[in-house]
Design an enzyme around this catalytic site. Structure first.
Site, PDB file in Angstrom:
ATOM      1  N   GLU A   6       0.849  -1.196   0.000  1.00 18.33           N
ATOM      2  CA  GLU A   6       0.000   0.000   0.000  1.00 18.33           C
ATOM      3  C   GLU A   6       0.884   1.245   0.000  1.00 18.33           C
ATOM      4  O   GLU A   6       1.794   1.357   0.793  1.00 18.33           O
ATOM      5  CB  GLU A   6      -0.910  -0.012   1.245  1.00 18.33           C
ATOM      6  CG  GLU A   6      -1.645   1.272   1.544  1.00 18.33           C
ATOM      7  CD  GLU A   6      -2.567   1.713   0.409  1.00 18.33           C
ATOM      8  OE1 GLU A   6      -3.342   0.883  -0.089  1.00 18.33           O
ATOM      9  OE2 GLU A   6      -2.474   2.901   0.012  1.00 18.33           O
TER      10      GLU A   6
ATOM     11  N   ILE B  68     -22.581   2.523   1.934  1.00 18.86           N
ATOM     12  CA  ILE B  68     -23.831   1.786   1.745  1.00 18.86           C
ATOM     13  C   ILE B  68     -23.538   0.327   1.404  1.00 18.86           C
ATOM     14  O   ILE B  68     -22.633   0.046   0.619  1.00 18.86           O
ATOM     15  CB  ILE B  68     -24.618   2.389   0.542  1.00 18.86           C
ATOM     16  CG1 ILE B  68     -24.967   3.847   0.780  1.00 18.86           C
ATOM     17  CG2 ILE B  68     -25.843   1.571   0.197  1.00 18.86           C
ATOM     18  CD1 ILE B  68     -25.931   4.065   1.898  1.00 18.86           C
TER      19      ILE B  68
ATOM     20  N   HIS C 201     -25.443  -1.960  -0.682  1.00 17.57           N
ATOM     21  CA  HIS C 201     -26.594  -1.954  -1.572  1.00 17.57           C
ATOM     22  C   HIS C 201     -27.298  -3.309  -1.561  1.00 17.57           C
ATOM     23  O   HIS C 201     -26.657  -4.349  -1.369  1.00 17.57           O
ATOM     24  CB  HIS C 201     -26.143  -1.649  -3.008  1.00 17.57           C
ATOM     25  CG  HIS C 201     -25.648  -0.255  -3.186  1.00 17.57           C
ATOM     26  ND1 HIS C 201     -26.489   0.796  -3.459  1.00 17.57           N
ATOM     27  CD2 HIS C 201     -24.400   0.274  -3.118  1.00 17.57           C
ATOM     28  CE1 HIS C 201     -25.776   1.912  -3.571  1.00 17.57           C
ATOM     29  NE2 HIS C 201     -24.507   1.625  -3.362  1.00 17.57           N
TER      30      HIS C 201
ATOM     31  N   LYS D 252     -28.045  10.437 -12.086  1.00 21.79           N
ATOM     32  CA  LYS D 252     -28.410   9.398 -11.131  1.00 21.79           C
ATOM     33  C   LYS D 252     -28.985   9.965  -9.836  1.00 21.79           C
ATOM     34  O   LYS D 252     -29.498   9.223  -9.014  1.00 21.79           O
ATOM     35  CB  LYS D 252     -27.187   8.530 -10.802  1.00 21.79           C
ATOM     36  CG  LYS D 252     -26.945   7.430 -11.822  1.00 21.79           C
ATOM     37  CD  LYS D 252     -25.923   6.435 -11.327  1.00 21.79           C
ATOM     38  CE  LYS D 252     -26.562   5.321 -10.513  1.00 21.79           C
ATOM     39  NZ  LYS D 252     -25.618   4.222 -10.219  1.00 21.79           N
TER      40      LYS D 252
ATOM     41  N   ARG E   6     -14.283   7.274  -7.795  1.00 26.84           N
ATOM     42  CA  ARG E   6     -14.653   5.902  -8.129  1.00 26.84           C
ATOM     43  C   ARG E   6     -13.883   5.480  -9.372  1.00 26.84           C
ATOM     44  O   ARG E   6     -13.702   6.268 -10.293  1.00 26.84           O
ATOM     45  CB  ARG E   6     -16.152   5.812  -8.447  1.00 26.84           C
ATOM     46  CG  ARG E   6     -17.074   6.055  -7.270  1.00 26.84           C
ATOM     47  CD  ARG E   6     -17.569   7.468  -7.234  1.00 26.84           C
ATOM     48  NE  ARG E   6     -18.908   7.608  -7.794  1.00 26.84           N
ATOM     49  CZ  ARG E   6     -19.542   8.769  -7.898  1.00 26.84           C
ATOM     50  NH1 ARG E   6     -18.966   9.885  -7.508  1.00 26.84           N
ATOM     51  NH2 ARG E   6     -20.745   8.809  -8.413  1.00 26.84           N
TER      52      ARG E   6
ATOM     53  N   SER F 175     -20.173  -2.827  -1.273  1.00 23.18           N
ATOM     54  CA  SER F 175     -21.140  -3.896  -1.004  1.00 23.18           C
ATOM     55  C   SER F 175     -20.629  -5.244  -1.497  1.00 23.18           C
ATOM     56  O   SER F 175     -20.931  -6.280  -0.919  1.00 23.18           O
ATOM     57  CB  SER F 175     -22.463  -3.600  -1.720  1.00 23.18           C
ATOM     58  OG  SER F 175     -22.803  -2.243  -1.621  1.00 23.18           O
TER      59      SER F 175
ATOM     60  N   CYS G 132     -16.656  15.979  21.271  1.00 18.13           N
ATOM     61  CA  CYS G 132     -17.854  15.922  20.421  1.00 18.13           C
ATOM     62  C   CYS G 132     -18.396  14.496  20.331  1.00 18.13           C
ATOM     63  O   CYS G 132     -19.579  14.261  20.460  1.00 18.13           O
ATOM     64  CB  CYS G 132     -17.544  16.441  19.024  1.00 18.13           C
ATOM     65  SG  CYS G 132     -16.945  18.139  19.007  1.00 18.13           S
TER      66      CYS G 132
ATOM     67  N   CYS H 172      -9.508  18.159  19.980  1.00 16.94           N
ATOM     68  CA  CYS H 172      -8.750  16.960  20.357  1.00 16.94           C
ATOM     69  C   CYS H 172      -7.418  16.819  19.644  1.00 16.94           C
ATOM     70  O   CYS H 172      -6.581  16.034  20.086  1.00 16.94           O
ATOM     71  CB  CYS H 172      -9.603  15.701  20.179  1.00 16.94           C
ATOM     72  SG  CYS H 172     -10.069  15.361  18.474  1.00 16.94           S
TER      73      CYS H 172
END
Lengths: 421, 484
Positions: free
Chosen positions: B32, B48, B50, B256, B317, B348, B408, B448
């Site tokens: 990485e 999400i 999906h 979309k 994306r 997902s 917070c 913080c």
């Protein structure tokens, strides 16, 4: 569950002055809860001078001012807990708090004074487009790094917002060796005190660009440049006015927000203009026995006024603890109109108030050669000339109990800005 | 260094593959370029899971989305991933053709999505009172869910690490060459520029928007990835209950649309925009993008309190020209497996992609299952989830859990210590933030940051000048007063 007559949330200038005043008014059982490792609050990082001219009749630094009030608290032997975070306040005045030694614990209070102060508006809340690298600090965070810890957050600085902390930090960063390139202010006027513009910007030849804002931030890991642009009356950037400044740091001084998350959990009503509690002449909120003072109530310009206000809250909390509340008293609303943005307090009880009541507020724009006018219903009671008023400085009106007594049928008090004839 | 498998990219895809692969007796590593896992597309998306009705039946997207959704149930328990099936709604407004919903329903049923049905306005408003007045009907997908993408990625990565997968962070792949029986991967360290060589029998390309670059280094079957920027606004927890389902808009010729969704942590998320960009590093937000969100969101949900935005962000994306995920061995390069073009529904699908690719590698290298595979992982303990007694017992044993660092989100020092000292622990402010939420609240780390820096300096330990927001060259402080 341990019981205190009075629990004060926050050990900054407001909480401390409230504690001293409550003790001097006969309350023995007091607990101050402070989340930081020392008392004094944000004053401890305000190492510049200019504090205390009203309260102590001399010019002190923030830590010196704090030390004097802390000494008053210590002399009186008032109990306090450090490094302790209040997690919740309930409407029946049970306070849940936590620290390393006691764990999570609850205390019960007859009265509570909210004195949590405020926080700074963040880059996210300002919705400034661009990258999200290191080097973007709220002015207060930078102030803490430099003044408390001795670390420089950057070499070349652009500041957005001309709030007092931003102005003070423009000078501090310059004195510590950084280059402050420009201060941009969205509004056509500064949000800070006139004296800070002169002493922190003018004296160091730092340009202040009014009606300007940051429209882009460059740099993937660390800030590399910001672009500012002039804004029109709608506060939207004007195409063609962009100026790019290479820099490694962007400081934000774009407003303070009273920190009322705990107040909300207790059911305290907030004023959407101040984001602070709605209070009456005794600085009591809509919740019986919960009072508020300092920057949690409304953002102040001078700590001296915080101290005064907090003393009032402490004294009134003491009276509440001894006598209970006088619920049936007649209430008159103060209406802020024509340039007056809000008033603290919002409600007056003519039969319960002190002999005089200081009503504080801010104006919504710069006013020259105007007056502050006070009306009892439609009758002009007082008109005071003010050569200049600006949003960065608090204004006040003093209401007189005797005078109010002459108007038993009074339904509203109006405070407004009027042009001088 | 010789490995059986080298995975390029420690996003959710690379990490999911690593985790599934770690079931087998295999010597694997993940490479990485960033200083932490979950630093690219995986950290900036809609969060999400999906249901799977959107993708064209028969595509990898369709198959892997539905399978991934199914797997999340057990995975979220095994790996302690914050996940909630809040259900999703695709809303149709009075100006739109409701046949669009029927088409989605049909696709969804072909894809095997359970429980889909179309609701009329009356029933809808009872479910979601803040839907816009123009909404007439909607497709309900009860299996739609929300997840914390940071914790999902980290859970995979930590579990893979625990099961023996090596992680090389801050490691930039500069070239890949195929010899007779292995790949030679040249890398440089992001900070020190130190070159290294990693050899592997199998290479898995999970490099997100850069997966075309690595494919094209070895294969003549070229891929072309376009970075498609999506901008989002995240709102205060005060606004988190504005909707309870994830609200999508029926796609129209205007685009979309954007979603409005609660997050699994209780905030409200609005986004994304969709703009193709040249620069694969362009994760900047734009005035136009942010300005457009409020208006587009209002088509489906009314009175979204945009004044309560606490931060905005953009993600890229990885859109491949073919439109579907590209998963499998490159035809002309034996042992080079692509997991490329992973755009929505990539998050997902991640569990299913992990499973699919791990099985491919198993069959390629004839891998045997490990007897001592650890299938579970514990996330960072949130004291809030404990009873008062348990919490006080914890503080007694470890007083750091009594010390709030982020006011917070009410995050304690104990949680930050856990984030630093666990497998693949945090080394930057963003690393701590993604693991614990310290700095993710309404003050956006103003309070913080200095306190978290102190803890990193003491605990790692590391020089205060090496503490960054998000990796190399992103130091927070640069010197002592008067000494810069």
């Amino acid at each position: 569950m341990k019981h205190y007559d009075l629990v004060i949330v926050g050990g900054g200038p407001a909480g401390l002055a409230a504690a001293v005043s409550a003790r001097d008014n006969g309350i023995e059982s007091i607990l101050i809860i402070e989340r930081d490792k020392e008392l004094g609050g944000i004053l401890n990082q305000c190492i510049h001078n200019g504090f205390g001219l009203h309260t102590f009749k001399e010019e002190l630094t923030g830590p010196e001012y704090a030390a004097r009030i802390v000494a008053q608290v210590l002399e009186r032997g008032i109990e306090y807990k450090l490094n302790t975070m209040v997690m919740d306040i309930s409407a029946d005045k049970k306070i849940t708090a936590m620290n390393r030694e006691d764990g999570m614990f609850e205390v019960e209070a007859t009265a509570v004074i909210l004195a949590m102060g405020c926080r700074e508006r963040s880059r996210g809340a300002l919705n400034i487009p661009g990258y999200r690298p290191a080097g973007i600090f709220s002015a207060g965070t930078a102030q803490r790094l430099v003044n408390m810890e001795g670390y420089m957050p950057g070499r070349e600085v652009v500041i957005l917002g001309s709030g007092d902390i931003g102005l003070i930090m423009a000078r501090r960063m310059t004195l510590e060796g950084a280059k402050v390139k420009v201060v941009a202010e969205l509004m056509p006027y500064s949000g800070g005190l006139k004296r800070n513009i002169v002493q922190c910007l003018d004296d160091f030849n730092i340009p202040l660009k009014l009606s300007h804002t940051v429209i882009d931030i460059e740099g993937k890991n660390r800030v590399e440049a910001v672009t500012i642009a002039e804004v029109g009356p709608d506060r939207k950037p004007i195409p063609g006015t962009e100026e790019r400044y290479t820099c490694d740091t962007l400081l934000l001084s774009c407003g303070l927000i009273p920190e009322n998350e705990l107040s909300k959990s207790a059911g305290v009503s907030l004023n959407p203009v101040t984001s602070g509690p709605v209070v009456n002449d005794s600085l009591e909120t809509n919740i019986d026995g919960i009072f508020a003072c300092g920057n949690v109530l409304h953002v102040h310009d001078l700590v001296d006024y915080v101290s005064q206000e907090a003393s009032t809250a402490g004294k009134n909390a003491a009276a509440y603890i001894k006598n209970g509340s006088s619920k049936d008293a007649k209430i008159v609303e103060i209406l802020p109109v024509d340039g007056v943005r809000y008033t603290v307090p919002k409600y007056v009880r003519p039969t319960e108030m002190d002999d005089t009541l200081t009503v504080r507020f801010r104006v919504g724009a710069v006013y020259k050669n105007c007056s502050i006018a006070t009306y009892f219903d439609d009758e002009l009671i007082n008109r005071r000339k003010r050569p200049v008023m600006a949003p960065g400085e608090m204004e006040q009106v003093i209401l007189d109990k005797k005078k109010l007594g002459e108007y038993p049928d009074l339904s509203k008090i109006t405070i407004k800005i009027e042009e001088n004839a | 260094m010789m490995y059986d498998v080298a995975i390029i990219g420690a996003g959710v895809i690379g990490s999911a593959i690593a985790r599934e692969l770690s079931r087998y007796q295999v010597n694997a590593c993940v490479i990485e370029r960033e200083e932490d896992v979950c630093c690219g597309t995986s950290k900036a998306n809609s969060a999400i899971i999906h249901a799977g009705f959107d993708a064209t039946p028969g595509t990898l997207k369709a198959k892997l989305n539905v399978r991934g959704n199914e797997l999340m149930e057990q995975l979220s328990k095994d790996l302690d991933i914050p996940f909630k099936r809040n259900g999703s709604l695709v809303v149709c407004t009075k100006d739109q053709d409701r046949n669009g919903l029927n088409a989605l329903l049909e696709k969804g049923e072909k894809n095997g999505v359970p429980g889909l049905r179309i609701l009329e306005r009356e029933e809808l408003i009872a479910l979601e009172p803040n839907l816009s007045d123009d909404v007439t009907c909607a497709l309900l997908a009860p299996t739609g869910g929300i997840v914390c993408p940071f914790h999902m990625t980290m859970a995979f990565a930590e579990n893979a690490y625990t099961n023996g997968v090596a992680f090389f962070l801050n490691t930039n792949v500069t070239s890949i060459n195929k010899t007779d029986d292995k790949f030679v991967i040249k890398t440089t360290h992001t900070d020190t520029k130190q070159p290294e060589t990693i050899e592997a029998k199998v290479v898995i390309n999970a490099a997100g928007v850069y997966s075309d670059t690595f494919n094209n280094m070895v294969s003549s079957h070229k891929l072309h990835i376009t970075a498609r920027k999506g901008e989002y606004c995240l709102l205060d927890k005060d606004a988190g209950a504005h909707v309870s389902h994830t609200i999508f808009q029926l796609p129209s010729k205007m685009g979309k649309g954007v979603l409005v969704s609660p997050t699994v942590h209780g905030n409200l998320l609005v986004g994304p925009t969709a703009v193709d960009v040249e620069d694969k590093e362009a994760v900047n937000t734009t005035q136009e993008g942010l300005d457009s969100l409020a208006g587009t969101a209002s088509l489906s949900v009314k009175n979204v309190p945009m004044r309560q935005v606490i931060t905005s962000f953009a993600g890229l994306r990885a859109h491949e020209d073919g439109g579907d995920f590209v998963i499998g061995e490159a035809e002309d390069v034996k042992g080079f497996i692509n997991a490329a073009g992973i755009e929505s529904p990539g998050l997902s699908s991640a569990p299913a992609i992990g499973e699919m690719v791990a099985e491919m590698v198993r069959d390629m290298l004839f891998l045997q299952e490990k007897a001592d595979f650890v299938p579970t992982r514990k996330g960072i303990l949130h004291p809030e989830t404990l009873t008062l007694e348990e919490r006080n017992q914890l503080i007694k044993e470890q007083p750091a859990y009594g010390n709030i660092i982020c006011r917070c989100e009410m995050i304690t020092e104990g949680e930050i210590l856990d984030a630093i000292h666990r497998p693949l622990g945090a080394r930057s402010l963003d690393g701590v933030k993604r693991r614990t939420r310290a700095g993710m609240g309404r003050c956006q780390a103003g309070f913080c940051s200095p306190r978290t820096m102190e803890i990193l300096e003491r605990e790692v330990p590391m020089s205060i000048y090496d503490i960054t927001k998000n990796g190399v060259d992103g130091a927070i402080v640069i010197g002592r007063n008067k000494e810069i």
